[in-house]
Design a protein around this motif. Structure first.
Motif, PDB file in Angstrom:
ATOM      1  N   CYS A  97      -6.319  -0.749   0.337  1.00 25.62           N
ATOM      2  CA  CYS A  97      -5.227  -1.723   0.396  1.00 25.62           C
ATOM      3  C   CYS A  97      -5.678  -3.037   1.028  1.00 25.62           C
ATOM      4  O   CYS A  97      -6.387  -3.040   2.040  1.00 25.62           O
ATOM      5  N   GLU A  98      -5.254  -4.124   0.424  1.00 28.82           N
ATOM      6  CA  GLU A  98      -5.359  -5.444   1.042  1.00 28.82           C
ATOM      7  C   GLU A  98      -3.941  -5.876   1.386  1.00 28.82           C
ATOM      8  O   GLU A  98      -3.099  -6.032   0.500  1.00 28.82           O
ATOM      9  N   LEU A  99      -3.670  -6.063   2.675  1.00 25.68           N
ATOM     10  CA  LEU A  99      -2.328  -6.425   3.137  1.00 25.68           C
ATOM     11  C   LEU A  99      -2.309  -7.908   3.479  1.00 25.68           C
ATOM     12  O   LEU A  99      -3.060  -8.364   4.349  1.00 25.68           O
ATOM     13  N   VAL A 100      -1.449  -8.646   2.793  1.00 22.38           N
ATOM     14  CA  VAL A 100      -1.401 -10.106   2.939  1.00 22.38           C
ATOM     15  C   VAL A 100      -0.084 -10.502   3.600  1.00 22.38           C
ATOM     16  O   VAL A 100       1.007 -10.240   3.066  1.00 22.38           O
ATOM     17  N   LEU A 101      -0.172 -11.124   4.758  1.00 22.65           N
ATOM     18  CA  LEU A 101       1.011 -11.638   5.441  1.00 22.65           C
ATOM     19  C   LEU A 101       1.348 -13.008   4.859  1.00 22.65           C
ATOM     20  O   LEU A 101       0.607 -13.970   5.050  1.00 22.65           O
ATOM     21  N   GLY A 102       2.441 -13.085   4.117  1.00 22.93           N
ATOM     22  CA  GLY A 102       2.819 -14.348   3.500  1.00 22.93           C
ATOM     23  C   GLY A 102       3.610 -14.130   2.231  1.00 22.93           C
ATOM     24  O   GLY A 102       4.315 -13.128   2.080  1.00 22.93           O
ATOM     25  N   TYR A 103       3.458 -15.086   1.311  1.00 23.08           N
ATOM     26  CA  TYR A 103       4.229 -15.083   0.072  1.00 23.08           C
ATOM     27  C   TYR A 103       3.282 -15.081  -1.130  1.00 23.08           C
ATOM     28  O   TYR A 103       2.062 -15.219  -0.981  1.00 23.08           O
ATOM     29  N   LEU A 104       3.851 -14.952  -2.298  1.00 25.58           N
ATOM     30  CA  LEU A 104       3.051 -14.943  -3.521  1.00 25.58           C
ATOM     31  C   LEU A 104       2.149 -16.165  -3.626  1.00 25.58           C
ATOM     32  O   LEU A 104       0.996 -16.070  -4.055  1.00 25.58           O
ATOM     33  N   GLN A 105       2.663 -17.318  -3.233  1.00 26.15           N
ATOM     34  CA  GLN A 105       1.878 -18.546  -3.371  1.00 26.15           C
ATOM     35  C   GLN A 105       0.658 -18.561  -2.456  1.00 26.15           C
ATOM     36  O   GLN A 105      -0.210 -19.414  -2.598  1.00 26.15           O
ATOM     37  N   ASP A 106       0.582 -17.611  -1.514  1.00 26.35           N
ATOM     38  CA  ASP A 106      -0.588 -17.514  -0.652  1.00 26.35           C
ATOM     39  C   ASP A 106      -1.732 -16.756  -1.316  1.00 26.35           C
ATOM     40  O   ASP A 106      -2.842 -16.702  -0.757  1.00 26.35           O
ATOM     41  N   LEU A 107      -1.483 -16.178  -2.491  1.00 28.11           N
ATOM     42  CA  LEU A 107      -2.526 -15.495  -3.255  1.00 28.11           C
ATOM     43  C   LEU A 107      -3.178 -16.469  -4.231  1.00 28.11           C
ATOM     44  O   LEU A 107      -2.516 -17.372  -4.741  1.00 28.11           O
ATOM     45  N   PRO A 108      -4.453 -16.285  -4.528  1.00 26.23           N
ATOM     46  CA  PRO A 108      -5.086 -17.113  -5.555  1.00 26.23           C
ATOM     47  C   PRO A 108      -4.390 -16.944  -6.901  1.00 26.23           C
ATOM     48  O   PRO A 108      -3.913 -15.850  -7.226  1.00 26.23           O
ATOM     49  N   VAL A 109      -4.298 -18.017  -7.664  1.00 30.08           N
ATOM     50  CA  VAL A 109      -3.701 -17.937  -9.005  1.00 30.08           C
ATOM     51  C   VAL A 109      -4.801 -17.535  -9.973  1.00 30.08           C
ATOM     52  O   VAL A 109      -5.501 -18.368 -10.538  1.00 30.08           O
ATOM     53  N   SER A 110      -4.967 -16.247 -10.138  1.00 29.88           N
ATOM     54  CA  SER A 110      -5.936 -15.723 -11.097  1.00 29.88           C
ATOM     55  C   SER A 110      -5.379 -14.420 -11.652  1.00 29.88           C
ATOM     56  O   SER A 110      -4.838 -13.604 -10.903  1.00 29.88           O
ATOM     57  N   ALA A 111      -5.484 -14.277 -12.957  1.00 33.40           N
ATOM     58  CA  ALA A 111      -4.887 -13.113 -13.626  1.00 33.40           C
ATOM     59  C   ALA A 111      -5.793 -11.902 -13.433  1.00 33.40           C
ATOM     60  O   ALA A 111      -6.608 -11.562 -14.290  1.00 33.40           O
ATOM     61  N   CYS A 112      -5.655 -11.257 -12.278  1.00 31.28           N
ATOM     62  CA  CYS A 112      -6.584 -10.174 -11.942  1.00 31.28           C
ATOM     63  C   CYS A 112      -5.904  -8.824 -11.752  1.00 31.28           C
ATOM     64  O   CYS A 112      -6.591  -7.815 -11.568  1.00 31.28           O
ATOM     65  N   PHE A 113      -4.580  -8.770 -11.798  1.00 33.38           N
ATOM     66  CA  PHE A 113      -3.883  -7.514 -11.520  1.00 33.38           C
ATOM     67  C   PHE A 113      -3.492  -6.808 -12.812  1.00 33.38           C
ATOM     68  O   PHE A 113      -3.091  -7.430 -13.793  1.00 33.38           O
ATOM     69  N   ASP A 114      -3.595  -5.481 -12.774  1.00 33.35           N
ATOM     70  CA  ASP A 114      -3.232  -4.660 -13.927  1.00 33.35           C
ATOM     71  C   ASP A 114      -1.744  -4.332 -13.963  1.00 33.35           C
ATOM     72  O   ASP A 114      -1.227  -3.900 -14.997  1.00 33.35           O
TER      73      ASP A 114
END
Length: 232
Positions: A97-114
């Motif tokens: 697991c990678e746990l990210v404290l924040g919102y969607l916009q804090d993630l890189p915009v790259s189509a990497c999720f299945d």
């Protein structure tokens, strides 16, 4: 409530959040079971995005069902995310697991999720454009054909049906027959603090955001869920 007010509410509720929803555990179990069935088509080593993961219940369920999956979980309330971290560690799945404290916009915009889950998140966005942007941000991070499981509160707009559904939902949440005074408070809260749209409006938002094959897969009281795929 704005984003900061909402985050503060969930910071305060984190320690007792699971207990508050304990009465609805049968509905949660059914929702997670259906989510599992909808996600069976994902690759054996899929990477799943969990948006607004809260205390991590859906992450834990899916991590135990799919032992080779990896998860990226996003949550703005630090106390909620810490509950998720502790649960994942106790279950032996934290290393996936990678746990990210924040919102969607804090993630890189790259189509990497299945695939992705967004359970009981978007109805806190009370403006239509905010909600559309939320689903667009999810879509932009999914591979073409990736699966989204979305669950939100929804109800028909007709006033009589709305009041009947909300009264029944109140009874489900509390285990007590609703009285007039408490029902009025619930009505005010559900009119102003969350956006309880018609199911057809949720379907339209998902389609406009870039999802295809949007289909309802679950409904119990006000709780509705849809399965959709990222348009090619």
């Amino acid at each position: 409530m704005d984003a900061e007010q909402l985050k503060a509410v969930f910071e305060q509720q984190a320690s007792r959040y699971d207990q508050q929803w304990l009465r609805l555990a049968p509905l949660q179990s059914a929702l997670f079971f259906l989510a599992e069935q909808c996600l069976l088509q994902l690759p054996e080593q899929a990477h799943l995005l969990c948006v607004g993961v809260g205390t991590g219940e859906e992450l834990l369920y899916l991590a135990q069902r799919f032992p080779l999956w990896r998860f990226t979980a996003v949550e703005p309330a630090a106390a909620m995310l810490e509950c998720c971290r502790q649960k994942a560690q106790a279950a032996g799945v934290l290393q996936r697991c990678e746990l990210v404290l924040g919102y969607l916009q804090d993630l890189p915009v790259s189509a990497c999720f299945d695939g992705a889950t967004a359970f009981l998140v978007s109805h806190f966005l009370t403006e239509r454009q905010q909600r559309l942007a939320f689903f667009q941000q999810i879509a932009s991070r999914l591979k073409p054909g990736a699966v989204l499981l979305n669950a939100d509160l929804a109800c028909a707009e007709q006033e009589v049906q709305w009041q009947a559904q909300l009264s029944f939902w109140q009874q489900l949440m509390t285990g007590q027959p609703p009285d007039a005074e408490k029902s009025a408070l619930w009505m005010q809260s559900y009119r102003h603090d969350v956006e309880v749209s018609e199911p057809s409006e949720l379907l339209s938002l998902l389609q406009q955001a870039g999802f295809a094959e949007v289909r309802p897969v679950f409904q119990a009281g006000l709780l509705h869920a849809w399965c959709a795929s990222r348009a090619e």
